[in-house]
Design a protein around this motif. Structure first.
Motif, PDB file in Angstrom:
ATOM      1  N   ALA A 216     188.218   3.495 -33.873  1.00 60.23           N
ATOM      2  CA  ALA A 216     186.767   3.681 -33.922  1.00 60.23           C
ATOM      3  C   ALA A 216     186.340   4.367 -35.217  1.00 60.23           C
ATOM      4  N   VAL A 217     187.141   5.313 -35.680  1.00 55.49           N
ATOM      5  CA  VAL A 217     186.796   6.013 -36.926  1.00 55.49           C
ATOM      6  C   VAL A 217     186.882   5.063 -38.114  1.00 55.49           C
ATOM      7  N   VAL A 250     183.299   7.682 -30.647  1.00 51.93           N
ATOM      8  CA  VAL A 250     183.310   8.625 -29.521  1.00 51.93           C
ATOM      9  C   VAL A 250     184.647   8.472 -28.795  1.00 51.93           C
ATOM     10  N   GLU A 251     184.952   9.461 -27.979  1.00 44.91           N
ATOM     11  CA  GLU A 251     186.193   9.410 -27.222  1.00 44.91           C
ATOM     12  C   GLU A 251     186.080   8.402 -26.077  1.00 44.91           C
ATOM     13  N   GLY A 252     187.204   7.863 -25.681  1.00 44.87           N
ATOM     14  CA  GLY A 252     187.236   6.921 -24.572  1.00 44.87           C
ATOM     15  C   GLY A 252     188.207   5.795 -24.851  1.00 44.87           C
ATOM     16  N   LYS A 253     188.386   4.940 -23.865  1.00 45.62           N
ATOM     17  CA  LYS A 253     189.327   3.835 -23.996  1.00 45.62           C
ATOM     18  C   LYS A 253     188.666   2.535 -23.573  1.00 45.62           C
ATOM     19  N   VAL A 267     181.757   0.139 -27.291  1.00 47.59           N
ATOM     20  CA  VAL A 267     182.709  -0.965 -27.418  1.00 47.59           C
ATOM     21  C   VAL A 267     184.100  -0.386 -27.667  1.00 47.59           C
ATOM     22  N   GLY A 268     185.100  -0.984 -27.019  1.00 48.40           N
ATOM     23  CA  GLY A 268     186.473  -0.544 -27.204  1.00 48.40           C
ATOM     24  C   GLY A 268     187.007  -0.900 -28.583  1.00 48.40           C
ATOM     25  N   THR A 269     187.939  -0.099 -29.048  1.00 43.68           N
ATOM     26  CA  THR A 269     188.605  -0.332 -30.339  1.00 43.68           C
ATOM     27  C   THR A 269     190.098  -0.082 -30.155  1.00 43.68           C
ATOM     28  N   GLY A 270     190.840  -0.146 -31.254  1.00 43.07           N
ATOM     29  CA  GLY A 270     192.266   0.146 -31.191  1.00 43.07           C
ATOM     30  C   GLY A 270     192.559   1.586 -30.845  1.00 43.07           C
ATOM     31  N   ASP A 271     191.592   2.467 -31.049  1.00 39.22           N
ATOM     32  CA  ASP A 271     191.744   3.887 -30.708  1.00 39.22           C
ATOM     33  C   ASP A 271     190.351   4.492 -30.595  1.00 39.22           C
ATOM     34  N   GLU A 275     180.289   3.717 -30.436  1.00 38.60           N
ATOM     35  CA  GLU A 275     178.944   3.660 -29.868  1.00 38.60           C
ATOM     36  C   GLU A 275     178.013   3.049 -30.905  1.00 38.60           C
ATOM     37  N   ILE A 276     177.472   1.884 -30.578  1.00 39.27           N
ATOM     38  CA  ILE A 276     176.600   1.167 -31.508  1.00 39.27           C
ATOM     39  C   ILE A 276     175.169   1.655 -31.330  1.00 39.27           C
TER      40      ILE A 276
END
Length: 306
Positions: A216-217, A250-253, A267-271, A275-276
């Motif tokens: 996400a970052v 943001v944090e989450g899976k 939306v999920g990412t690789g890590d 948040e759009i």
């Protein structure tokens, strides 16, 4: 003491502000090379041509490397050639003409981020600082001796536009310090250690494609590195392309690319989750993410390809 004659190659805000600084210092500017604005590019920056015209400085918009322009430079025989955000590589034949050297103001803290669009690359790569560097030009790009440089911070919320403005201010500071020293012959010449740096090429709009397997970052850094006034980061939902102009990690899976919630749109990412905040469907106006709550569904997948 005779003033040093200068030929300036300049474009964009860095070129405008640095030309303005030379005028403020009373520099003897014999000629300015700049570019015609491209009709396909969003022109959000100040006009070097208009500034030069306002001060009765001759302007040429054809490329400096053309045969007739090389002949003109030899006729002028300037002491210095100074380049500020000029977009064409200047050939060694031209660099040999000024009697006291040819120098460039580059938008990074060299030797890091040599090459094209250094501000965008620094933001995309998550750097926490960059800078502006005045250096002598040699045949190899951004590789000559350093005269002066200034660091600037990159905050985690900065876009490339924010950083570009910081770097522009730093460029003016560097020139304000260094130009009198160049004229006096007291300016530093520090050899550049290319082994300690990095080189990056230019970017195309296509390079804004989002890879949801990245963290996400990393995706956030891409978005803020190419958001307005640049072409933007994009993704697909089926056959529909979306531009994402503003987001935050943001944090989450969640599965990479999968919508896990609509309010807020995450939306999920690789890590982690992205948040759009602001996005745009192709052919439509950009809107806050809340406006898409009735058009999207939890479980849908954004993809790098349609």
């Amino acid at each position: 003491m005779r003033k040093s004659s200068i030929v300036v190659c300049a474009y964009h805000n860095v070129g405008y502000r640095c030309l303005q600084e030379l005028i403020r210092q009373g520099a003897e500017i014999s000629l300015v090379f700049t570019h015609d604005d491209s009709p396909s590019e969003e022109i959000w920056f100040s006009s070097v041509r208009e500034l030069a015209a306002a001060h009765h400085i001759p302007v040429v918009t054809s490329e400096i490397n053309y045969k007739e322009n090389i002949a003109l430079l030899r006729e002028i025989a300037p002491d210095f050639l100074l380049s500020f955000y000029y977009r064409n590589m200047i050939r060694s034949e031209v660099l040999d003409i000024p009697k006291r050297g040819a120098l460039n103001l580059h938008g990074s803290y060299l030797p890091k981020y040599r090459g094209r669009v250094p501000v965008n690359w620094a933001v995309i790569n998550g750097e926490t600082e960059t800078g502006a560097t005045l250096h002598y030009m040699v045949e190899k790009p951004d590789a000559g001796d350093i005269v002066d440089q200034e660091k600037v911070p990159i905050d985690f919320t900065d876009t490339a536009y924010d950083v570009f403005n910081k770097v522009t201010d730093a460029a003016v500071k560097v020139l304000a310090r260094a130009y009198p020293q160049l004229v006096a012959g007291t300016a530093a010449r520090i050899p550049m250690d290319l082994a300690q740096g990095s080189y990056f090429g230019g970017r195309r709009p296509e390079d804004g494609r989002i890879d949801w397997e990245k963290s996400a970052v990393e995706i956030y850094n891409l978005i803020r590195g190419v958001t307005h006034p640049y072409p933007g980061a994009f993704t697909h939902l089926g056959a529909t392309r979306f531009l994402i102009w503003k987001a935050r990690p943001v944090e989450g899976k969640g599965e990479p690319g999968q919508i896990v919630s609509l309010a807020p749109l995450r939306v999920g990412t690789g890590d982690g989750l992205l948040e759009i905040l602001v996005l745009q469907k192709d052919g439509d106006a950009e809107r806050d993410a809340a406006a898409f709550a009735n058009q999207l569904k939890v479980g849908q997948l954004f993809s790098a390809k349609q």
